[in-house]
Design a protein around this motif. Structure first.
Motif, short mmCIF file in Angstrom:
data_model
loop_
_atom_site.label_atom_id
_atom_site.label_comp_id
_atom_site.label_asym_id
_atom_site.label_seq_id
_atom_site.Cartn_x
_atom_site.Cartn_y
_atom_site.Cartn_z
N ASP A 15 9.25 -2.75 5.34
CA ASP A 15 9.97 -1.49 5.35
C ASP A 15 9.59 -0.58 4.18
OD1 ASP A 15 11.97 -1.96 7.62
OD2 ASP A 15 12.26 -3.74 6.38
N ILE A 16 9.38 -1.17 3.01
CA ILE A 16 9.09 -0.41 1.80
C ILE A 16 8.04 -1.15 1.00
CG2 ILE A 16 9.99 0.42 -0.42
CD1 ILE A 16 11.21 2.04 1.72
N ALA A 17 7.09 -0.39 0.44
CA ALA A 17 6.16 -0.94 -0.55
C ALA A 17 6.42 -0.25 -1.88
CB ALA A 17 4.71 -0.72 -0.13
N PHE A 18 6.68 -1.04 -2.91
CA PHE A 18 6.81 -0.51 -4.26
C PHE A 18 5.46 -0.63 -4.98
CE2 PHE A 18 11.30 -1.55 -3.48
CZ PHE A 18 11.93 -0.43 -4.00
N GLY A 19 5.06 0.44 -5.67
CA GLY A 19 3.80 0.43 -6.41
C GLY A 19 4.03 0.33 -7.90
N VAL A 70 -6.32 4.81 -11.58
CA VAL A 70 -7.27 4.00 -10.82
C VAL A 70 -6.73 3.70 -9.42
CG1 VAL A 70 -8.46 1.77 -10.68
CG2 VAL A 70 -8.28 2.96 -12.88
N PHE A 71 -5.44 3.37 -9.32
CA PHE A 71 -4.93 2.74 -8.10
C PHE A 71 -4.02 3.60 -7.22
CE2 PHE A 71 -5.75 -1.03 -10.83
CZ PHE A 71 -6.68 -1.65 -10.02
N GLU A 72 -3.40 4.67 -7.72
CA GLU A 72 -2.35 5.33 -6.95
C GLU A 72 -2.84 5.85 -5.60
OE1 GLU A 72 1.68 7.00 -6.49
OE2 GLU A 72 0.66 5.18 -7.15
N ARG A 73 -3.92 6.57 -5.58
CA ARG A 73 -4.38 7.13 -4.31
C ARG A 73 -4.80 6.02 -3.35
NH1 ARG A 73 -8.31 9.07 -1.02
NH2 ARG A 73 -8.04 11.22 -0.23
N LYS A 74 -5.46 4.98 -3.87
CA LYS A 74 -5.90 3.87 -3.01
C LYS A 74 -4.72 3.20 -2.33
CE LYS A 74 -9.93 2.72 -5.90
NZ LYS A 74 -10.53 1.68 -6.80
N SER A 88 6.32 4.67 -5.76
CA SER A 88 5.62 4.20 -6.96
C SER A 88 6.24 4.77 -8.23
CB SER A 88 4.13 4.60 -6.91
OG SER A 88 3.97 5.93 -7.37
N ILE A 89 5.85 4.17 -9.35
CA ILE A 89 6.23 4.68 -10.67
C ILE A 89 5.04 5.34 -11.34
CG2 ILE A 89 8.10 2.99 -10.94
CD1 ILE A 89 6.14 1.46 -12.88
N ALA A 90 4.07 5.82 -10.56
CA ALA A 90 2.85 6.42 -11.10
C ALA A 90 3.18 7.53 -12.08
CB ALA A 90 1.99 6.97 -9.97
#
Length: 372
Positions: free
Chosen positions: A73-77, A84-88, A102-104
């Protein structure tokens, strides 16, 4: 049916308060901790209880990431550094058909991930980027101030971290990044490059920080707020650490070009993480933020400001947790898919702020102050 959650970077120091909240939430049936440190993830899952399990995971493996996300249901980043990783990871969430929160915090990560806005809209998927402390909480409070003032022209955001806060290597890599090179601030109505670590000013924060020097740093607010809130002529972001000699050291290392690549920053972060106890000072184990909003109201100059204080992992995790829970309640069903910063998602943030306070977040508001 109970929710299924995946926490990408589930062993991150910043994620600990989130995991406690997920454990206590009876609406959640399963939490998967995905992390490159398989042993640590398995140990954490055992300690947290029956609803938790773990999976070895490499953030660079797109197919594996999509596979782990599907059906949840939800993915936490929580995987840094976000430049490096947020867009991917956001792209993987869109492919998997899952909401991503996310906490980007990096300004360049924000500029990168918003290029997925149209793709996310067409897919009907919401990407909630930067729902941490700064950015995140800062933008929620900035949005409230913006709404209170008829003609908002200027928003100045400052944060300061206490040296006794325990942070992981990824957070140190981020610190080295945001005090290196240049960033963007909105000045005199234009997005303007400035040197990271320049622009020193002294700001009065709540205790235990009090007065502290802060500097231009590469967080996302200075590029996010002007894109989402019309009419702003100035948006600045300053950050610091108390005691200030830590910033002086970081700026010195930057001047020696020791932060000139991600590899160098990551290597130094690993070293400083092992000795971070050497830098503990004055018992300052909390972090703070201040948001000043200026404009005109009833044809008079006015301003309002907000402050908050708390342990860094807690004030970083609470906005992400609450945004995810509001998503599952259907609070944002009226919005199309897309990439959402906090001030774009929460057009009227007052109820969200009150719920953050109920969860224990210490927030103070000045009210509207007029002059002239």
């Amino acid at each position: 049916m109970k929710m299924k959650i995946i926490v990408l970077g589930g062993c991150a120091d910043m994620a600990k308060p989130l995991l406690r909240r997920l454990r206590e939430n009876h609406e959640i049936g399963e939490v998967l901790l995905a992390d490159i440190d398989e042993t640590k993830a398995a140990r954490s899952a055992r300690e947290l209880g029956a609803k938790f399990r773990s999976a070895p995971w490499d953030a660079h493996d797109q197919n594996a990431t999509v596979s782990l996300m599907k059906g949840r249901d939800i993915a936490f980043g929580y995987v840094g550094p976000f430049y490096v990783f947020e867009r991917k990871l956001a792209a993987c969430a869109i492919e998997a058909g899952i909401t991503y929160v996310s906490i980007a915090d990096d300004y360049d990560a924000y500029l990168d991930v918003i290029t997925l806005d149209e793709v996310a809209r067409q897919a009907g998927i919401k990407i909630l980027t930067g729902f941490g402390n700064s950015p995140g909480l800062t933008q929620i409070l900035a949005r409230k101030g913006y709404n209170q003032i008829e003609n908002t022209k200027r928003i100045n955001i400052s944060w300061c971290a206490g040296s006794d806060e325990s942070v992981g290597p990824a957070n140190l890599t981020h610190l080295f990044h945001i005090f290196n090179g240049s960033t963007l601030q909105t000045l005199r109505g234009k997005e303007t490059p400035v040197k990271c670590g320049a622009g020193r000013k002294r700001v009065l924060f709540p205790l235990p920080i009090g007065e502290a020097d802060v500097y231009y740093t590469g967080h996302a607010e200075s590029v996010s707020l002007p894109r989402n809130l019309p009419g702003l002529e100035e948006v600045t972001l300053h950050g610091g650490v108390k005691p200030n000699y830590i910033v002086t050291l970081v700026k010195l290392l930057s001047s020696l070009r020791l932060f000139s690549s991600h590899r160098k920053r990551a290597a130094l972060a690993g070293f400083f993480h092992r000795i971070e106890g050497w830098f503990a000072s004055e018992g300052i184990d909390k972090s703070v933020g201040r948001i000043d909003v200026h404009g005109q109201h009833d044809r008079r100059r006015c301003y309002t400001f907000f402050t908050y204080v708390g342990h860094i992992a807690e004030i970083t995790s609470l906005p992400a947790y609450l945004a995810a829970m509001w998503t599952t309640r259907g609070a944002f069903n009226h919005l199309p898919g897309g990439v959402y910063a906090a001030e774009r998602l929460l057009g009227k943030p007052d109820e969200f702020i009150e719920e953050l306070k109920e969860l224990g977040l210490e927030i103070h508001e000045s009210g509207l102050i007029t002059s002239g």
